[in-house]
Scaffold this motif. Sequence first.
Motif, PDB file in Angstrom:
ATOM      1  N   MET A   1       0.926  -1.322   0.161  1.00 45.75           N
ATOM      2  CA  MET A   1       0.017   0.042  -0.026  1.00 45.75           C
ATOM      3  C   MET A   1       0.937   1.155  -0.007  1.00 45.75           C
ATOM      4  N   VAL A   2       0.119   2.567  -0.593  1.00 46.15           N
ATOM      5  CA  VAL A   2       0.983   3.612  -0.752  1.00 46.15           C
ATOM      6  C   VAL A   2       0.190   4.753  -0.050  1.00 46.15           C
ATOM      7  N   ARG A   3       0.585   5.657   0.787  1.00 40.24           N
ATOM      8  CA  ARG A   3      -0.151   6.500   1.357  1.00 40.24           C
ATOM      9  C   ARG A   3       0.283   7.853   0.661  1.00 40.24           C
ATOM     10  N   HIS A   4      -0.546   8.703   0.243  1.00 41.57           N
ATOM     11  CA  HIS A   4      -0.460   9.853  -0.466  1.00 41.57           C
ATOM     12  C   HIS A   4      -0.963  10.931   0.448  1.00 41.57           C
ATOM     13  N   VAL A   5       0.088  11.701   1.169  1.00 41.22           N
ATOM     14  CA  VAL A   5      -0.543  12.829   2.151  1.00 41.22           C
ATOM     15  C   VAL A   5      -0.236  14.219   1.668  1.00 41.22           C
ATOM     16  N   GLU A  30     -12.571   8.344  -8.255  1.00 36.32           N
ATOM     17  CA  GLU A  30     -11.241   8.042  -8.660  1.00 36.32           C
ATOM     18  C   GLU A  30     -10.648   6.408  -8.523  1.00 36.32           C
ATOM     19  N   GLU A  31     -10.507   5.873  -9.681  1.00 32.83           N
ATOM     20  CA  GLU A  31     -10.819   4.300  -9.445  1.00 32.83           C
ATOM     21  C   GLU A  31      -9.245   3.875  -8.850  1.00 32.83           C
ATOM     22  N   THR A  32      -8.267   4.729  -8.750  1.00 32.17           N
ATOM     23  CA  THR A  32      -6.829   4.153  -8.081  1.00 32.17           C
ATOM     24  C   THR A  32      -6.988   4.702  -6.297  1.00 32.17           C
ATOM     25  N   ALA A  33      -7.965   5.093  -6.004  1.00 29.54           N
ATOM     26  CA  ALA A  33      -7.945   5.441  -4.633  1.00 29.54           C
ATOM     27  C   ALA A  33      -8.725   4.523  -3.798  1.00 29.54           C
ATOM     28  N   LEU A  34      -8.042   3.886  -2.888  1.00 27.06           N
ATOM     29  CA  LEU A  34      -8.735   2.823  -2.184  1.00 27.06           C
ATOM     30  C   LEU A  34      -9.743   3.584  -1.038  1.00 27.06           C
ATOM     31  N   SER A  35      -8.863   4.567  -0.585  1.00 28.89           N
ATOM     32  CA  SER A  35      -9.806   5.477   0.534  1.00 28.89           C
ATOM     33  C   SER A  35      -9.198   6.916   0.305  1.00 28.89           C
ATOM     34  N   VAL A  36     -10.257   7.966   0.780  1.00 35.39           N
ATOM     35  CA  VAL A  36      -9.820   9.042   0.491  1.00 35.39           C
ATOM     36  C   VAL A  36     -10.261   9.526   2.045  1.00 35.39           C
ATOM     37  N   GLU A  37      -9.385  10.627   2.747  1.00 33.53           N
ATOM     38  CA  GLU A  37      -9.636  10.996   4.082  1.00 33.53           C
ATOM     39  C   GLU A  37      -9.167  12.452   3.904  1.00 33.53           C
ATOM     40  N   ILE A  54      -5.394  12.451   2.776  1.00 31.92           N
ATOM     41  CA  ILE A  54      -4.774  11.186   3.003  1.00 31.92           C
ATOM     42  C   ILE A  54      -5.316  10.396   2.073  1.00 31.92           C
ATOM     43  N   VAL A  55      -4.937  10.034   0.954  1.00 30.61           N
ATOM     44  CA  VAL A  55      -5.264   8.841  -0.015  1.00 30.61           C
ATOM     45  C   VAL A  55      -4.463   7.557   0.300  1.00 30.61           C
ATOM     46  N   THR A  56      -5.250   6.463   0.198  1.00 29.93           N
ATOM     47  CA  THR A  56      -4.342   5.202   0.073  1.00 29.93           C
ATOM     48  C   THR A  56      -4.607   4.503  -1.169  1.00 29.93           C
ATOM     49  N   LEU A  57      -3.492   4.141  -1.929  1.00 30.31           N
ATOM     50  CA  LEU A  57      -3.521   3.560  -3.068  1.00 30.31           C
ATOM     51  C   LEU A  57      -2.898   2.026  -3.232  1.00 30.31           C
ATOM     52  N   ALA A  58      -3.064   1.275  -3.939  1.00 26.14           N
ATOM     53  CA  ALA A  58      -2.505   0.106  -3.920  1.00 26.14           C
ATOM     54  C   ALA A  58      -0.912  -0.090  -3.972  1.00 26.14           C
ATOM     55  N   ASP A  59      -0.178   0.771  -4.787  1.00 28.52           N
ATOM     56  CA  ASP A  59       1.239   0.614  -5.065  1.00 28.52           C
ATOM     57  C   ASP A  59       1.602   1.846  -5.736  1.00 28.52           C
ATOM     58  N   MET A  60       2.919   1.879  -5.893  1.00 30.51           N
ATOM     59  CA  MET A  60       3.403   3.112  -6.541  1.00 30.51           C
ATOM     60  C   MET A  60       2.900   3.457  -8.014  1.00 30.51           C
ATOM     61  N   ALA A  61       2.615   2.147  -8.709  1.00 26.92           N
ATOM     62  CA  ALA A  61       2.004   2.391 -10.230  1.00 26.92           C
ATOM     63  C   ALA A  61       0.846   3.150  -9.930  1.00 26.92           C
ATOM     64  N   ARG A  88       3.102  26.748  -0.791  1.00 27.00           N
ATOM     65  CA  ARG A  88       3.324  26.587   0.671  1.00 27.00           C
ATOM     66  C   ARG A  88       2.672  24.957   1.004  1.00 27.00           C
ATOM     67  N   SER A  89       2.192  24.542   0.027  1.00 27.93           N
ATOM     68  CA  SER A  89       1.459  22.904   0.378  1.00 27.93           C
ATOM     69  C   SER A  89       2.808  21.943   0.288  1.00 27.93           C
ATOM     70  N   VAL A  90       2.694  20.976   1.152  1.00 26.38           N
ATOM     71  CA  VAL A  90       3.765  19.905   1.191  1.00 26.38           C
ATOM     72  C   VAL A  90       2.980  18.448   0.996  1.00 26.38           C
ATOM     73  N   SER A  91       3.747  17.623   0.644  1.00 24.98           N
ATOM     74  CA  SER A  91       3.403  16.209   0.348  1.00 24.98           C
ATOM     75  C   SER A  91       4.458  15.138   0.894  1.00 24.98           C
ATOM     76  N   VAL A  92       3.825  14.169   1.303  1.00 20.78           N
ATOM     77  CA  VAL A  92       4.599  12.859   1.390  1.00 20.78           C
ATOM     78  C   VAL A  92       4.093  11.608   0.898  1.00 20.78           C
ATOM     79  N   ASP A  93       4.702  10.867   0.305  1.00 19.21           N
ATOM     80  CA  ASP A  93       3.999   9.646  -0.153  1.00 19.21           C
ATOM     81  C   ASP A  93       4.896   8.455   0.304  1.00 19.21           C
ATOM     82  N   TYR A  94       4.304   7.558   0.997  1.00 21.67           N
ATOM     83  CA  TYR A  94       5.314   6.409   1.515  1.00 21.67           C
ATOM     84  C   TYR A  94       4.481   5.042   1.487  1.00 21.67           C
ATOM     85  N   GLU A  95       5.386   4.052   1.560  1.00 23.90           N
ATOM     86  CA  GLU A  95       4.693   2.811   1.494  1.00 23.90           C
ATOM     87  C   GLU A  95       4.593   2.146   2.864  1.00 23.90           C
TER      88      GLU A  95
END
Length: 99
Positions: A1-5, A30-37, A54-61, A88-95
């Motif tokens: 899983m990948v989290r996009h914050v 959005e078909e790639t988003a498993l969850s959206v918070e 915070i979006v959860t996705l299956a993988d980096m692809a 001024r926006s920031v993001s983090v993508d992590y597995e």
Amino acid sequence: MVRHVVCFKMKEGCSAAEAKEMLLSMRGREETALSVEVGIDALRSPRSYDLILIVTLADMAALERYQTAGYHAHTVKPYMHSVTDTSRSVSVDYETDEA
């Protein structure tokens, strides 16, 4: 899983509540988003951001597809760029192993 914050700073006069609704509109669209918070900052301190996604996705692809195609890329992202201060926006993508 990948989290996009992503933490957003709103442009002056733009509504965090309206931006929240736009981000939440990805649910089921959005078909790639498993969850959206999405959350709006409650503290409002000088160092706070206004809105978090915070979006959860299956993988980096799936993250790559999310960023470049579909509802997020063609509808949500342009809207968010129009109402937030992208410098001024920031993001983090992590597995993660968590589902």
